[in-house]
Design an enzyme around this catalytic site. Sequence first.
Site, PDB file in Angstrom:
ATOM      1  N   SER A 101       0.850  -0.868   0.122  1.00  0.00           N
ATOM      2  CA  SER A 101      -0.140  -0.054   0.295  1.00  0.00           C
ATOM      3  C   SER A 101       0.858   1.086  -0.023  1.00  0.00           C
ATOM      4  CB  SER A 101      -1.071   0.036   1.382  1.00  0.00           C
ATOM      5  OG  SER A 101      -0.807  -1.331   1.585  1.00  0.00           O
ATOM      6  N   CYS A 102       0.122   2.054  -0.496  1.00  0.00           N
ATOM      7  CA  CYS A 102       0.785   3.539  -0.457  1.00  0.00           C
ATOM      8  C   CYS A 102       0.926   4.151   0.668  1.00  0.00           C
ATOM      9  CB  CYS A 102       0.663   4.353  -1.254  1.00  0.00           C
ATOM     10  SG  CYS A 102      -1.111   4.831  -0.946  1.00  0.00           S
ATOM     11  N   VAL A 103       2.133   4.915   0.723  1.00  0.00           N
ATOM     12  CA  VAL A 103       2.399   5.090   2.350  1.00  0.00           C
ATOM     13  C   VAL A 103       1.278   6.390   2.985  1.00  0.00           C
ATOM     14  CG1 VAL A 103       4.264   5.514   4.229  1.00  0.00           C
ATOM     15  CG2 VAL A 103       4.811   6.141   1.455  1.00  0.00           C
TER      16      VAL A 103
END
Lengths: 103, 430
Positions: A101-103
Site C-alpha cells: 500500500s502507499c504511505v
Amino acid sequence: MDTLTINKSAIKVNEEGYFTDPSQWNEDIAVEMAKQQNIDLSEKHFEVLHFLRNKYAEEVPLTIRKVGKSGIVDIKEFYKLFPGGPLKISSKIAGIPKPVSCV
Amino acid sequence: MKKLLILGAGTAGTMMLNKLDKKLDKKEWEITIIDKDDTHYYQPGFLFIPFGIYKPKDVVKSRKEFFPAGTHFIIDEVDKINGDDNKVILKSGEVLTYDVLIVATGTTPVPSETEGLMGPLWYKDIFDFYTFEGASLLAKKLENWKGGKLVINLAETTIKCPVAPLEFAFLADAYFTEKGIRDKVEINYVTPLSGAFTKPIATKMLSQLMEKKNIHVVPDFYLEHVDNDLKKIVSYDGMEVEFDLLVSIPTNMGADMVANSNMSDEDDLNFIPTNKETLQHKQHENIFVIGDATNLPTSKAGSVTHFEGEILIENILSFINGKPLEAKFDGHANCFIETGFGKAALIDFNYTTEPLPGQFPIPVLGPMGLLKETRINHMGKLAFKWIYWHMLLTGKSLPVSTNMSMTGKKAPKKEENKEKEEPQQEEVLL
Ligand SMILES: Cc1cc2nc3c(=O)[nH]c(=O)nc-3n(C[C@H](O)[C@H](O)[C@H](O)COP(=O)(O)OP(=O)(O)OC[C@H]3O[C@@H](n4cnc5c(N)ncnc54)[C@H](O)[C@@H]3O)c2cc1C
C-alpha cells in the site's frame, strides 16, 4: 535476485519469491506455483489471476477491496481461494510483484 | 468574465483560493468557492483532543476568516459535476458553470461501510477520532475509563494521515502511563497491513518503538464486522480480537458527489483518477484535483496538499495561458509522528524514495532527525498548527522544498537497497 526453476524454465524472482519479470509467467507455471502453496487452481482462481495481471499492466494499484469489487469474487470468496494473505499469495501466483500500500 | 470554481473549502481549497487570488486578473476571472458550511477544522488537532492536550475549541475557526476580501462563497453541498457540459449541480438545485474547476472535496470516514461498526456500542465503547465529534466524545470516555483492552483498528489500508493511528497508540501509552493505569491497559494495534507501517525501513523503526512501548501489533487483519454482543472485531478469514474500548479508523471515502459524477475509481472509494504529476483530471482537461480527493499514490496529508499546491498553481496558470503543463509533482510527503512523552519522529519521502533515516534541514528550528524520536521534532509538530492557520491556508510558501530532497538522508546499504534495483516493483505498487 534469485532464480526459480519451474517446468524447466528459469524464473527470476526476488528474495520473497515474487516474479521480477511478469512476462515470464504463463498458466502452467501458475499451476506449479500454486501447488507450492497447496492450492489447486480452478477456473475462478485463473479469473482472479488474469484480473490482477491486467490491472498490474494498467498500473492500477491493487487492494483486497478492489478484487472484491471486480465482479469475479467478493472478499470472502477471495480469502477462500487464497487462504492466509489472499492478495499477497495471488499476486505471487499471478507472477506480478507484491502489492504494497502507499504511505 | 471567465469562471474558476473551487469545490471544497478545506485545506486544499482555501489554499488554492488564496494562491489564485494573487495570480489571476480579477477583470478577467471570477473565482467562486463552495462548501457545506462555514466551519474549518484543524484536523491534525483531532489527534490531541482525546488526550486533553487540545480542547475542542482549539481546532475550530470560520472558513471565511481565511478567504481574501471579496471572495464569492456559496454555502451548499455539491451534488454532481457534469464534466462534459462544464457544469456543477448543487443540492439546492442551483447550476453553476465553469471554465476551470478545482476539486478539493477531501475524504471522510464512513463507518457505515463496516457491518456492526455503528451498532449499539457506537460512541459508547466504539469511537473514531478522525471527526470532531468522535474525538470530542472519546476525550470524555478516556477521562473516566478505568482500563481494559484498548483496540486500535484500521478498517482499510487507504486512510488520510496514515501515521495518525500510530500516533494515537503512542499517545495512549503515554496518557495511561501518566495517569498511573498503564498496567491496567492492554494496547492492541490491529491493522490490514503486514506491519506497523507500509514501507520497510520505517516499519522496522516503528515496530521497534511499538515493542518498546508494549503495544501489541496484530498485522494482516482485514476487518469484516464488529460483534457488539461479544465485543470483538472479526476479520474476513475469521481472526478475532476482543475489545473493551475500540478506537476505529473507519473506511475513508471521497465525497458522494464523486460517485454521482461517475468519477470514482474502481474500488468505489470515491477517489478521483488524477494525473499523478500534473494533477489534471484523467478525463477532463479543465478539471484539476488536489488534496485527499485524488487517487494519487502518496499520503493523504496536509503537507502533501501544500506541495501539490505549489505545482497546481503553476499548471493552472499554464493551462489558462494555453501552455503545456510543465510543473510535475513528485509525491513529496513530510509527516511528524508524535511518539509521546514530548517527543516525535519525522518522515520525508516521495513516490519513489521510501522514508529514510538521517537529518532534515529546516531553517531556524534547524536540523530535525528523520526516523528518530527527538524533542525538536515534537516542537515541529506543535508548530504545525500555527503554520497551518497562518501560512499553509493563506497560500504562503513554506521553508521546505516542494520536491523531495536527498540532503541529509542516509541511503540504505546495498543489500537493503534491493527495491531500488527493481524499479518496476515500486512503480506499480504505489
Ligand atoms: C486525525 C487526523 C490527523 C491528521 N494529522 C495530520 C498531520 O499531522 N499532518 C498533516 O499534514 N496532515 C494531517 N492530517 C490530514 C489533513 O488534515 C488532510 O490531509 C487535509 O486536511 C486535506 O485537505 P483537503 O482540502 O484535501 O480536505 P479537507 O480539508 O478535508 O477539505 C475538504 C472540504 O470539502 C468539503 N466538501 C466535501 N464534499 C463536499 C460537497 N459535496 N459539497 C461541498 N463541500 C464538500 C468538506 O466540507 C471539506 O471542508 C490529519 C487528518 C486527521 C483526520
